[in-house]
Write a protein that holds these residues in place. Structure first.
Motif, short mmCIF file in Angstrom:
data_model
loop_
_atom_site.label_atom_id
_atom_site.label_comp_id
_atom_site.label_asym_id
_atom_site.label_seq_id
_atom_site.Cartn_x
_atom_site.Cartn_y
_atom_site.Cartn_z
N ILE A 123 0.83 -1.21 0.00
CA ILE A 123 0.00 0.00 0.00
C ILE A 123 0.87 1.26 0.00
CG2 ILE A 123 -1.66 1.36 1.35
CD1 ILE A 123 -2.79 -1.32 2.39
N VAL A 124 1.84 1.30 0.90
CA VAL A 124 2.63 2.51 1.11
C VAL A 124 3.60 2.76 -0.05
CG1 VAL A 124 4.35 3.63 2.60
CG2 VAL A 124 2.44 2.36 3.62
N HIS A 125 4.26 1.72 -0.52
CA HIS A 125 5.34 1.92 -1.50
C HIS A 125 5.01 1.43 -2.91
CE1 HIS A 125 8.10 3.44 1.49
NE2 HIS A 125 7.74 2.46 2.29
N ASP A 126 4.05 0.53 -3.04
CA ASP A 126 3.72 0.03 -4.38
C ASP A 126 2.43 0.64 -4.91
OD1 ASP A 126 5.96 -1.55 -4.09
OD2 ASP A 126 4.84 -3.33 -3.44
N GLY A 127 1.77 1.45 -4.10
CA GLY A 127 0.57 2.13 -4.56
C GLY A 127 -0.66 1.27 -4.69
N LYS A 128 -0.66 0.12 -4.04
CA LYS A 128 -1.84 -0.76 -4.14
C LYS A 128 -3.01 -0.14 -3.36
CE LYS A 128 -1.27 -5.11 -4.39
NZ LYS A 128 -0.91 -6.53 -4.12
N ALA A 145 -5.75 -4.49 -1.36
CA ALA A 145 -4.81 -5.16 -0.45
C ALA A 145 -5.54 -5.92 0.64
CB ALA A 145 -3.86 -4.12 0.16
N LEU A 146 -6.62 -5.33 1.16
CA LEU A 146 -7.41 -5.99 2.19
C LEU A 146 -8.00 -7.30 1.67
CD1 LEU A 146 -8.88 -6.08 4.94
CD2 LEU A 146 -10.71 -4.73 3.88
N LYS A 147 -8.57 -7.27 0.48
CA LYS A 147 -9.17 -8.48 -0.09
C LYS A 147 -8.13 -9.58 -0.28
CE LYS A 147 -13.03 -6.22 -2.47
NZ LYS A 147 -13.62 -5.83 -3.78
N GLU A 148 -6.93 -9.19 -0.71
CA GLU A 148 -5.86 -10.18 -0.89
C GLU A 148 -5.43 -10.77 0.46
OE1 GLU A 148 -2.75 -8.26 -3.02
OE2 GLU A 148 -3.87 -8.19 -4.92
N LEU A 149 -5.35 -9.92 1.48
CA LEU A 149 -4.95 -10.40 2.80
C LEU A 149 -5.99 -11.36 3.37
CD1 LEU A 149 -2.84 -10.09 5.10
CD2 LEU A 149 -4.24 -8.22 6.00
N MET A 150 -7.26 -11.03 3.19
CA MET A 150 -8.34 -11.86 3.73
C MET A 150 -8.52 -13.17 2.95
SD MET A 150 -9.49 -10.44 6.45
CE MET A 150 -11.06 -11.28 6.72
#
Length: 346
Positions: free
Chosen positions: A322-327, A332-337
């Motif tokens: 999120i912070v450095h790749d601009g996702k 990102a939340l959906k991928e984590l879950m």
């Protein structure tokens, strides 16, 4: 009267200078900006970081590093973690032999993936500043201490009750530092687990960003509690591989610091993450942030350290994306879950 040098005039360096003075020490702060140093001495206040808070009479400031270092029993380092190496290379030749080097920094160095105490040991030994009869980093290790825990600077400057951990490989040195900063409102405990204490402080900044992002997205307490708990599990996994005592992560340097960072509006990392979660870009969030949020850079070095040791840290990886790749945070939340289910102990 114990003589202390504090290198850094930010909020935490200033607040800890007050703690040392209240404990009976005489403190000289070093600041890189002569104008701020003059203001500190003339007004007894740090208007840039702790406006409205009067400094004790035992605290003075200087822009001369040699003057600050002279005769200091404790040399406290309170600069942004990514600037430590360059700064200390200039300061090391000025340090008194035998001075105890105290790190207030909570980060991991970019490029080397070294903890702050490792950077201090390496630089001081290289510069020959009191490396000790053994020479090299091992001759310095017993004089490098870490102070960490749930220590929000604004609350401590207001002399609100707080506890902390002073960690050093040499237990006697830890006890000396404990005495030097023990006040009616600031209660330090000793520990010899420098690795665990430093990891707890560095990784909690990354998890603080994650919880802040969740706050900014409007997620509920269940989500935030899950991030805090699983974030602590990530920290403990990395600590186990690096030889930390697992009990450290249940204490002030682990759970204590993590809870404060993830729950307080005074936390820079939490606030930074909240702005990202609300849709601000990285550039916009940096522009709106007056002080260093250590997790912004350290999330990359923490992930680097984890990968070097084959440790899985999915929340840290998500923060970096999120912070450095601009996702986008929602992606990102959906991928984590959607990660595969597993037993909680893994």
């Amino acid at each position: 009267m114990t003589r202390c040098a504090v290198f850094g005039t930010g909020s935490w360096g200033t607040a800890f200078s007050m703690v040392l003075a209240d404990a009976g020490c005489r403190v000289t702060m070093w600041g890189r900006r002569a104008a701020l140093v003059d203001t500190l001495n003339a007004t007894r206040e740090n208007p840039d970081y702790l406006p409205g808070v009067r400094l004790p009479d035992a605290v003075t400031a200087t822009a001369d590093a040699a003057e600050a270092a002279r005769g200091a029993e404790f040399t406290v380092l309170a600069v942004p973690s990514q600037t430590l190496r360059g700064n200390l290379e200039r300061w090391a030749p000025l340090l008194d032999p035998g001075t105890v080097l105290v790190s207030l920094m909570k980060g991991v160095e970019l490029g080397t993936a070294k903890r702050m105490s490792e950077v201090i040991e390496e630089v001081v030994a290289k510069e020959g500043a009191g490396a000790g009869p053994a020479g090299g980093p091992d001759g310095v290790r017993g004089r490098v201490a870490v102070l960490t825990g749930p220590n929000l600077a604004r609350e401590i400057a207001a002399r609100q009750p707080a506890a902390a951990v002073v960690a050093c490989a040499d237990e006697e040195v830890a006890r000396r530092l404990q005495t030097a900063c023990h006040t009616p409102y600031f209660r330090p405990y000793t520990n010899t687990d420098v690795v665990g204490c430093e990891l707890g402080g560095a990784v909690k900044n990354v998890i603080g960003l994650a919880v802040g992002i969740a706050d900014g997205m409007g997620l509920g307490d269940n989500a935030k509690a899950s991030l805090i708990t699983r974030g602590l599990a990530e920290t403990a996994r990395l600590g186990s591989v690096l030889g930390a005592d697992p009990r450290t992560f249940a204490g002030l340097a682990g759970m204590g610091d993590l809870v404060a960072t993830c729950s307080s509006p005074l936390s820079r990392n939490h606030t930074f993450g909240t702005n990202l979660g609300r849709g601000m870009t990285l550039a916009e969030t940096i522009a709106a942030t007056k002080q260093t949020a250590e997790g912004v850079k350290s999330c990359e070095s923490v992930l680097d350290l984890a990968r070097r040791h084959a440790v899985d840290m999915p929340i840290t990886e998500t923060v970096v994306s999120i912070v450095h790749d601009g996702k986008p945070p929602l992606v990102a939340l959906k991928e984590l879950m959607s990660r595969s289910a597993k037993a909680e102990g893994h």
